[in-house]
Design a protein around this motif. Structure first.
Motif, PDB file in Angstrom:
ATOM      1  N   GLN A   7      -8.449   4.823  -3.646  1.00 27.29           N
ATOM      2  CA  GLN A   7      -7.323   4.525  -2.617  1.00 27.29           C
ATOM      3  C   GLN A   7      -6.672   5.933  -2.167  1.00 27.29           C
ATOM      4  O   GLN A   7      -7.145   7.025  -2.652  1.00 27.29           O
ATOM      5  CB  GLN A   7      -6.120   4.006  -3.449  1.00 27.29           C
ATOM      6  CG  GLN A   7      -6.030   4.067  -4.903  1.00 27.29           C
ATOM      7  CD  GLN A   7      -5.297   5.358  -5.324  1.00 27.29           C
ATOM      8  OE1 GLN A   7      -5.553   5.838  -6.290  1.00 27.29           O
ATOM      9  NE2 GLN A   7      -4.381   6.060  -4.527  1.00 27.29           N
ATOM     10  N   SER A  20      -5.831   9.117   4.038  1.00 28.23           N
ATOM     11  CA  SER A  20      -5.076   8.982   5.294  1.00 28.23           C
ATOM     12  C   SER A  20      -6.022   8.869   6.572  1.00 28.23           C
ATOM     13  O   SER A  20      -5.642   8.336   7.450  1.00 28.23           O
ATOM     14  CB  SER A  20      -4.227  10.382   5.516  1.00 28.23           C
ATOM     15  OG  SER A  20      -5.498  11.486   5.250  1.00 28.23           O
ATOM     16  N   HIS A  29       7.457   0.440  -6.799  1.00 26.31           N
ATOM     17  CA  HIS A  29       7.397   1.500  -6.209  1.00 26.31           C
ATOM     18  C   HIS A  29       8.105   2.710  -6.505  1.00 26.31           C
ATOM     19  O   HIS A  29       9.439   2.457  -6.328  1.00 26.31           O
ATOM     20  CB  HIS A  29       7.400   1.373  -4.690  1.00 26.31           C
ATOM     21  CG  HIS A  29       6.962   2.326  -3.777  1.00 26.31           C
ATOM     22  ND1 HIS A  29       5.851   2.713  -3.166  1.00 26.31           N
ATOM     23  CD2 HIS A  29       7.982   3.482  -3.381  1.00 26.31           C
ATOM     24  CE1 HIS A  29       5.886   3.875  -2.654  1.00 26.31           C
ATOM     25  NE2 HIS A  29       7.172   4.391  -2.498  1.00 26.31           N
ATOM     26  N   LYS A  68       6.937   2.308   4.374  1.00 28.76           N
ATOM     27  CA  LYS A  68       5.931   2.346   5.290  1.00 28.76           C
ATOM     28  C   LYS A  68       4.767   3.174   4.761  1.00 28.76           C
ATOM     29  O   LYS A  68       5.176   4.021   3.912  1.00 28.76           O
ATOM     30  CB  LYS A  68       6.522   3.010   6.579  1.00 28.76           C
ATOM     31  CG  LYS A  68       7.849   2.203   6.948  1.00 28.76           C
ATOM     32  CD  LYS A  68       7.992   2.780   8.602  1.00 28.76           C
ATOM     33  CE  LYS A  68       8.344   4.130   8.682  1.00 28.76           C
ATOM     34  NZ  LYS A  68       9.380   4.433   9.877  1.00 28.76           N
ATOM     35  N   PRO A  69       3.688   2.972   5.278  1.00 33.18           N
ATOM     36  CA  PRO A  69       2.486   3.844   4.605  1.00 33.18           C
ATOM     37  C   PRO A  69       2.369   5.419   4.919  1.00 33.18           C
ATOM     38  O   PRO A  69       1.844   6.063   4.249  1.00 33.18           O
ATOM     39  CB  PRO A  69       1.282   3.271   5.168  1.00 33.18           C
ATOM     40  CG  PRO A  69       1.803   2.365   6.105  1.00 33.18           C
ATOM     41  CD  PRO A  69       3.217   2.304   6.318  1.00 33.18           C
ATOM     42  N   ARG A  77      -0.627   7.648   4.908  1.00 32.25           N
ATOM     43  CA  ARG A  77      -1.638   7.012   4.279  1.00 32.25           C
ATOM     44  C   ARG A  77      -1.833   5.704   5.109  1.00 32.25           C
ATOM     45  O   ARG A  77      -1.164   5.404   5.846  1.00 32.25           O
ATOM     46  CB  ARG A  77      -1.482   6.636   2.728  1.00 32.25           C
ATOM     47  CG  ARG A  77      -1.105   8.175   2.215  1.00 32.25           C
ATOM     48  CD  ARG A  77      -1.357   7.819   0.608  1.00 32.25           C
ATOM     49  NE  ARG A  77      -0.628   9.091   0.004  1.00 32.25           N
ATOM     50  CZ  ARG A  77      -1.216   9.949  -0.651  1.00 32.25           C
ATOM     51  NH1 ARG A  77      -2.392   9.901  -0.705  1.00 32.25           N
ATOM     52  NH2 ARG A  77      -0.560  10.834  -1.514  1.00 32.25           N
ATOM     53  N   GLN A  78      -2.952   4.942   4.567  1.00 31.42           N
ATOM     54  CA  GLN A  78      -3.448   3.910   5.312  1.00 31.42           C
ATOM     55  C   GLN A  78      -2.702   2.593   4.861  1.00 31.42           C
ATOM     56  O   GLN A  78      -2.557   1.627   5.265  1.00 31.42           O
ATOM     57  CB  GLN A  78      -4.897   3.418   5.228  1.00 31.42           C
ATOM     58  CG  GLN A  78      -5.795   4.694   5.950  1.00 31.42           C
ATOM     59  CD  GLN A  78      -5.756   4.633   7.393  1.00 31.42           C
ATOM     60  OE1 GLN A  78      -5.938   3.632   7.732  1.00 31.42           O
ATOM     61  NE2 GLN A  78      -5.567   5.603   7.929  1.00 31.42           N
ATOM     62  N   HIS A  79      -2.061   2.619   3.532  1.00 28.30           N
ATOM     63  CA  HIS A  79      -1.376   1.729   2.960  1.00 28.30           C
ATOM     64  C   HIS A  79      -0.133   2.255   2.091  1.00 28.30           C
ATOM     65  O   HIS A  79       0.188   3.567   1.846  1.00 28.30           O
ATOM     66  CB  HIS A  79      -2.211   0.834   1.962  1.00 28.30           C
ATOM     67  CG  HIS A  79      -3.344   0.267   2.303  1.00 28.30           C
ATOM     68  ND1 HIS A  79      -4.676   0.999   2.508  1.00 28.30           N
ATOM     69  CD2 HIS A  79      -3.769  -0.918   2.876  1.00 28.30           C
ATOM     70  CE1 HIS A  79      -5.910   0.030   2.918  1.00 28.30           C
ATOM     71  NE2 HIS A  79      -4.701  -1.134   3.343  1.00 28.30           N
ATOM     72  N   VAL A  80       0.671   1.298   1.719  1.00 28.85           N
ATOM     73  CA  VAL A  80       1.756   1.555   1.034  1.00 28.85           C
ATOM     74  C   VAL A  80       1.459   1.269  -0.476  1.00 28.85           C
ATOM     75  O   VAL A  80       0.458   0.323  -0.674  1.00 28.85           O
ATOM     76  CB  VAL A  80       3.014   0.443   1.202  1.00 28.85           C
ATOM     77  CG1 VAL A  80       4.033   0.382   0.082  1.00 28.85           C
ATOM     78  CG2 VAL A  80       3.763   0.828   2.488  1.00 28.85           C
ATOM     79  N   HIS A  81       1.381   2.098  -1.320  1.00 27.98           N
ATOM     80  CA  HIS A  81       0.693   2.189  -2.731  1.00 27.98           C
ATOM     81  C   HIS A  81       1.777   1.433  -3.956  1.00 27.98           C
ATOM     82  O   HIS A  81       3.035   2.108  -3.867  1.00 27.98           O
ATOM     83  CB  HIS A  81       0.512   3.579  -3.225  1.00 27.98           C
ATOM     84  CG  HIS A  81      -0.835   3.887  -2.613  1.00 27.98           C
ATOM     85  ND1 HIS A  81      -0.926   4.052  -1.098  1.00 27.98           N
ATOM     86  CD2 HIS A  81      -2.217   4.467  -3.007  1.00 27.98           C
ATOM     87  CE1 HIS A  81      -2.171   4.509  -0.874  1.00 27.98           C
ATOM     88  NE2 HIS A  81      -2.750   4.640  -1.823  1.00 27.98           N
ATOM     89  N   LEU A  92      -2.252  -2.189  -2.886  1.00 26.59           N
ATOM     90  CA  LEU A  92      -2.186  -1.647  -1.526  1.00 26.59           C
ATOM     91  C   LEU A  92      -1.664  -2.768  -0.648  1.00 26.59           C
ATOM     92  O   LEU A  92      -1.940  -3.865  -0.881  1.00 26.59           O
ATOM     93  CB  LEU A  92      -3.410  -1.315  -1.085  1.00 26.59           C
ATOM     94  CG  LEU A  92      -4.078  -0.238  -1.934  1.00 26.59           C
ATOM     95  CD1 LEU A  92      -5.400   0.061  -1.377  1.00 26.59           C
ATOM     96  CD2 LEU A  92      -3.469   1.027  -2.061  1.00 26.59           C
ATOM     97  N   ARG A 126       2.879  -2.736   4.528  1.00 27.07           N
ATOM     98  CA  ARG A 126       4.443  -2.318   4.605  1.00 27.07           C
ATOM     99  C   ARG A 126       5.371  -3.194   3.616  1.00 27.07           C
ATOM    100  O   ARG A 126       4.658  -4.360   3.261  1.00 27.07           O
ATOM    101  CB  ARG A 126       4.811  -2.308   6.183  1.00 27.07           C
ATOM    102  CG  ARG A 126       4.938  -3.593   6.854  1.00 27.07           C
ATOM    103  CD  ARG A 126       5.520  -3.437   8.229  1.00 27.07           C
ATOM    104  NE  ARG A 126       5.393  -4.702   8.662  1.00 27.07           N
ATOM    105  CZ  ARG A 126       6.643  -5.423   8.714  1.00 27.07           C
ATOM    106  NH1 ARG A 126       7.799  -5.188   8.561  1.00 27.07           N
ATOM    107  NH2 ARG A 126       6.670  -6.670   9.356  1.00 27.07           N
TER     108      ARG A 126
END
Ligand code: HQG
Length: 180
Positions: free
Chosen positions: A79, A82, A100, A116-117, A120-124, A168, A171
């Motif tokens: 994971q 970006s 989070h 918001k991510p 990166r591509q996702h919120v972790h 993941l 948002r």
């Protein structure tokens, strides 16, 4: 001389999540890199290590940051990307609550815009509070949000679980957030 594992782990994260082109590497659409090619290109670019060093980092990574393909020929970051990748993870029902960790200085913006991510591509999201706290501490004085993942799931938001257990999602709107 033995290769420093932390240094190599950071290098692999950098290349496999953010800048594969820095060593002339191209990731597959699902984020995989051929291990021999990665080792060769890294060495040619001045970061010297052997295939065995890389496998040592994969095995000892505290967060299991890297996954090996079933045939053992390729590696990817579990994971944190970006660069755009389609990890191919199936959408899954999340636990009803996820966490989070962030820094207190981001709290006001998060309460108004949601999570918001960012780069990166996702919120972790983490499945436990202690992990979330450690994630938040990377950014400063930590603040932990409880995420109503069950409510989001009912509302049609998709969740994925990375190979290393990190959750993941795209948002998190503010109405699904509560401070701890
Ligand atoms: C914050 C590490 C202002 C967000 C960790 C976070 C994780 C906002 C920061 C993984 C915001 C982004 C990812 C908004 C979100 N306004 N700030 N609307 N929405 N933020 O590093 O989750 O050790 O990209 O709260 O363990 O901290 O590298 O994300 O503080 O699993 O393997 O923007 O990286 O893994 O920071 O960490 P990051 P993250 P590794």
């Amino acid at each position: 001389m033995a290769v420093d594992q932390i240094h190599l782990s950071r290098f692999l994260s950098f290349v496999l999540r953010h800048k594969p082109d820095e060593i002339g590497l191209t990731l597959g659409p699902e984020g995989w890199a051929n291990i021999d090619e990665l080792v060769e290109k890294a060495n040619a670019s001045g970061t010297k290590f052997a295939r065995a060093d890389l496998l040592g980092v994969v095995a000892s990574s505290d967060k299991k940051r890297f996954s090996l393909s079933a045939d053992g020929l390729s590696i990817r970051a579990a994971q944190g990307h970006s660069v755009p990748v389609e990890l191919g993870l199936p959408p899954r029902e999340p636990p009803s609550i996820l966490y989070h960790g962030t820094a207190t200085r981001f709290v006001e913006a998060i309460l108004s815009e949601g999570l918001k991510p960012q780069a990166r591509q996702h919120v972790h999201l983490s499945s436990d509070e202690a992990t979330a706290k450690r994630v938040g501490q990377r950014h400063g004085l930590p603040h932990i949000f409880r995420v109503n993942a069950g409510g989001m799931h009912i509302g049609g938001y998709k969740f994925y679980r990375a190979d290393n257990g990190v959750w993941l999602t795209g948002r998190v709107p503010p109405e699904f957030l509560a401070s701890i």
